[in-house]
Motif scaffolding. Structure first.
Motif, PDB file in Angstrom:
ATOM      1  N   HIS A 113       0.831  -1.211   0.000  1.00 53.72           N
ATOM      2  CA  HIS A 113       0.000   0.000   0.000  1.00 53.72           C
ATOM      3  C   HIS A 113       0.863   1.258   0.000  1.00 53.72           C
ATOM      4  O   HIS A 113       1.904   1.303   0.658  1.00 53.72           O
ATOM      5  CB  HIS A 113      -0.910   0.010   1.230  1.00 53.72           C
ATOM      6  CG  HIS A 113      -1.863  -1.143   1.253  1.00 53.72           C
ATOM      7  ND1 HIS A 113      -3.077  -1.110   0.598  1.00 53.72           N
ATOM      8  CD2 HIS A 113      -1.767  -2.377   1.805  1.00 53.72           C
ATOM      9  CE1 HIS A 113      -3.695  -2.275   0.770  1.00 53.72           C
ATOM     10  NE2 HIS A 113      -2.917  -3.062   1.499  1.00 53.72           N
ATOM     11  N   THR A 114       0.383   2.278  -0.705  1.00 53.65           N
ATOM     12  CA  THR A 114       1.051   3.580  -0.734  1.00 53.65           C
ATOM     13  C   THR A 114       0.147   4.614  -0.062  1.00 53.65           C
ATOM     14  O   THR A 114      -0.955   4.283   0.412  1.00 53.65           O
ATOM     15  CB  THR A 114       1.312   4.042  -2.180  1.00 53.65           C
ATOM     16  OG1 THR A 114       0.058   4.466  -2.748  1.00 53.65           O
ATOM     17  CG2 THR A 114       1.898   2.923  -3.031  1.00 53.65           C
ATOM     18  N   ILE A 115       0.581   5.874  -0.105  1.00 54.34           N
ATOM     19  CA  ILE A 115      -0.260   6.947   0.444  1.00 54.34           C
ATOM     20  C   ILE A 115      -1.626   6.990  -0.242  1.00 54.34           C
ATOM     21  O   ILE A 115      -2.566   7.565   0.312  1.00 54.34           O
ATOM     22  CB  ILE A 115       0.446   8.324   0.335  1.00 54.34           C
ATOM     23  CG1 ILE A 115       0.994   8.542  -1.076  1.00 54.34           C
ATOM     24  CG2 ILE A 115       1.551   8.447   1.379  1.00 54.34           C
ATOM     25  CD1 ILE A 115       1.597   9.911  -1.302  1.00 54.34           C
ATOM     26  N   GLY A 116      -1.752   6.361  -1.399  1.00 57.68           N
ATOM     27  CA  GLY A 116      -3.038   6.316  -2.094  1.00 57.68           C
ATOM     28  C   GLY A 116      -4.118   5.571  -1.319  1.00 57.68           C
ATOM     29  O   GLY A 116      -5.306   5.703  -1.628  1.00 57.68           O
ATOM     30  N   SER A 117      -3.716   4.783  -0.317  1.00 57.62           N
ATOM     31  CA  SER A 117      -4.704   4.051   0.490  1.00 57.62           C
ATOM     32  C   SER A 117      -5.322   4.922   1.574  1.00 57.62           C
ATOM     33  O   SER A 117      -6.335   4.540   2.171  1.00 57.62           O
ATOM     34  CB  SER A 117      -4.062   2.823   1.148  1.00 57.62           C
ATOM     35  OG  SER A 117      -3.957   1.759   0.213  1.00 57.62           O
ATOM     36  N   GLY A 118      -4.700   6.055   1.868  1.00 56.43           N
ATOM     37  CA  GLY A 118      -5.264   6.956   2.881  1.00 56.43           C
ATOM     38  C   GLY A 118      -4.793   6.669   4.296  1.00 56.43           C
ATOM     39  O   GLY A 118      -4.905   7.525   5.170  1.00 56.43           O
ATOM     40  N   HIS A 119      -4.284   5.451   4.547  1.00 62.43           N
ATOM     41  CA  HIS A 119      -3.756   5.152   5.884  1.00 62.43           C
ATOM     42  C   HIS A 119      -2.423   4.412   5.777  1.00 62.43           C
ATOM     43  O   HIS A 119      -2.042   3.648   6.661  1.00 62.43           O
ATOM     44  CB  HIS A 119      -4.757   4.331   6.707  1.00 62.43           C
ATOM     45  CG  HIS A 119      -5.072   2.990   6.113  1.00 62.43           C
ATOM     46  ND1 HIS A 119      -6.101   2.776   5.229  1.00 62.43           N
ATOM     47  CD2 HIS A 119      -4.473   1.788   6.251  1.00 62.43           C
ATOM     48  CE1 HIS A 119      -6.130   1.502   4.879  1.00 62.43           C
ATOM     49  NE2 HIS A 119      -5.143   0.886   5.473  1.00 62.43           N
ATOM     50  N   ALA A 120      -1.720   4.641   4.673  1.00 61.89           N
ATOM     51  CA  ALA A 120      -0.358   4.126   4.501  1.00 61.89           C
ATOM     52  C   ALA A 120       0.542   5.341   4.236  1.00 61.89           C
ATOM     53  O   ALA A 120       0.043   6.432   3.969  1.00 61.89           O
ATOM     54  CB  ALA A 120      -0.294   3.120   3.363  1.00 61.89           C
ATOM     55  N   PHE A 121       1.847   5.159   4.285  1.00 66.12           N
ATOM     56  CA  PHE A 121       2.699   6.318   4.535  1.00 66.12           C
ATOM     57  C   PHE A 121       3.860   6.524   3.564  1.00 66.12           C
ATOM     58  O   PHE A 121       4.697   7.395   3.811  1.00 66.12           O
ATOM     59  CB  PHE A 121       3.222   6.227   5.976  1.00 66.12           C
ATOM     60  CG  PHE A 121       2.089   6.177   6.966  1.00 66.12           C
ATOM     61  CD1 PHE A 121       1.463   7.327   7.391  1.00 66.12           C
ATOM     62  CD2 PHE A 121       1.600   4.953   7.419  1.00 66.12           C
ATOM     63  CE1 PHE A 121       0.393   7.287   8.276  1.00 66.12           C
ATOM     64  CE2 PHE A 121       0.529   4.892   8.308  1.00 66.12           C
ATOM     65  CZ  PHE A 121      -0.080   6.061   8.735  1.00 66.12           C
ATOM     66  N   SER A 122       3.916   5.757   2.476  1.00 63.58           N
ATOM     67  CA  SER A 122       5.036   5.923   1.554  1.00 63.58           C
ATOM     68  C   SER A 122       4.530   6.084   0.128  1.00 63.58           C
ATOM     69  O   SER A 122       3.432   5.639  -0.218  1.00 63.58           O
ATOM     70  CB  SER A 122       5.978   4.716   1.630  1.00 63.58           C
ATOM     71  OG  SER A 122       6.475   4.561   2.941  1.00 63.58           O
TER      72      SER A 122
END
Ligand SMILES: [Zn+2]
Ligand SMILES: [Zn+2]
Length: 241
Positions: free
Chosen positions: A11-20
């Motif tokens: 997951h990337t920042i595109g998930s809304g609750h991930a951070f990279s």
């Protein structure tokens, strides 16, 4: 011990609750000597996740970032016991790698019989590649019956390191049972991190220990080899280049 070539659930920042970012995740994959990274952000039913336009626009991602091949994917939410997903067929058919998962903050658990019927229906969806983290105790199902059907329909079953080995002992036990049934019925698995930050990419140590213990056959691990992953993608998606 196995050495993997790909992480097929991140997951990337595109998930809304991930951070990279995608670039940070790809950099981490390269450092871990992985050559394939699937970007699989949560479908839109997850709180804070991106909408359909985000997934349609994954086409802007380059095929490779450095030495890492990027697969444009999604972790779609299974919305109900009819196995409906939170992304429609036109969108899913544009993507290169589709995970379908149950999440307790999206879809309330039902009975074991209902989960079993749901997974049997999901097995019939040709747009789904991999069944995400099926080890959740609240979503118990008839493992033997469903795993056999996943194999018959060519589905990949996930061994999710984070989910199985960082969320309570029962998840790990269920994961080992499911993996044993995959071995028994010749069903392919993928072993993934479910990383929500760059530092977790490729972190699947506990899962590999479990697979070692049950003497899981290496030929059934999709993401063991770069070519094995790409051959699978190409076999399902004529437009993949
Ligand atoms: Zn998930
Ligand atoms: Zn995930």
């Amino acid at each position: 011990m196995f050495t993997l070539s790909a992480d097929l659930h991140t997951h990337t920042i595109g998930s809304g609750h991930a951070f990279s970012t995608v670039k940070e995740m790809a950099g981490a994959a390269s450092e871990k000597k992985l050559s394939v990274l699937a970007v699989t952000d949560h479908g839109s039913a997850m709180e804070g996740a991106s909408g359909a336009i985000y997934f349609r626009n994954l086409s802007v991602l380059p095929r490779n970032i450095g030495s890492v091949t990027i697969l444009k994917g999604i972790e779609a939410n299974i919305m109900d016991m009819d196995a409906r997903l939170d992304a429609d067929a036109p969108l899913l058919s544009r993507l290169e790698w589709v995970i379908a998962s149950l999440h307790e903050n999206v879809t309330a658990p039902a009975t074991s019989a209902a989960h079993t019927e749901m997974y049997l229906k999901l097995a019939d969806n040709p747009l789904v590649d991999m069944i995400g983290h099926p080890d959740t105790p609240a979503y118990a199902f008839d493992y033997e019956r469903v795993i056999r059907e996943f194999g018959a329909k060519g589905k990949i079953v996930e061994v999710n390191n984070e989910h199985a080995f960082c969320h309570g002992a029962q998840n790990g036990k269920n994961c080992a049972r499911i993996a044993s049934l995959c071995k028994k019925h010749g069903v392919r698995i993928a072993v993934n991190s479910d990383a929500h930050i760059f530092s977790k990419v490729g972190e699947v140590g506990a899962a590999l220990v479990m697979l070692d213990e049950i003497e899981f056959p290496e030929e059934l691990i999709l993401n063991l080899k770069h070519e094995r992953v790409l051959d699978y993608i190409k076999s399902k998606r004529a437009l993949f280049v």
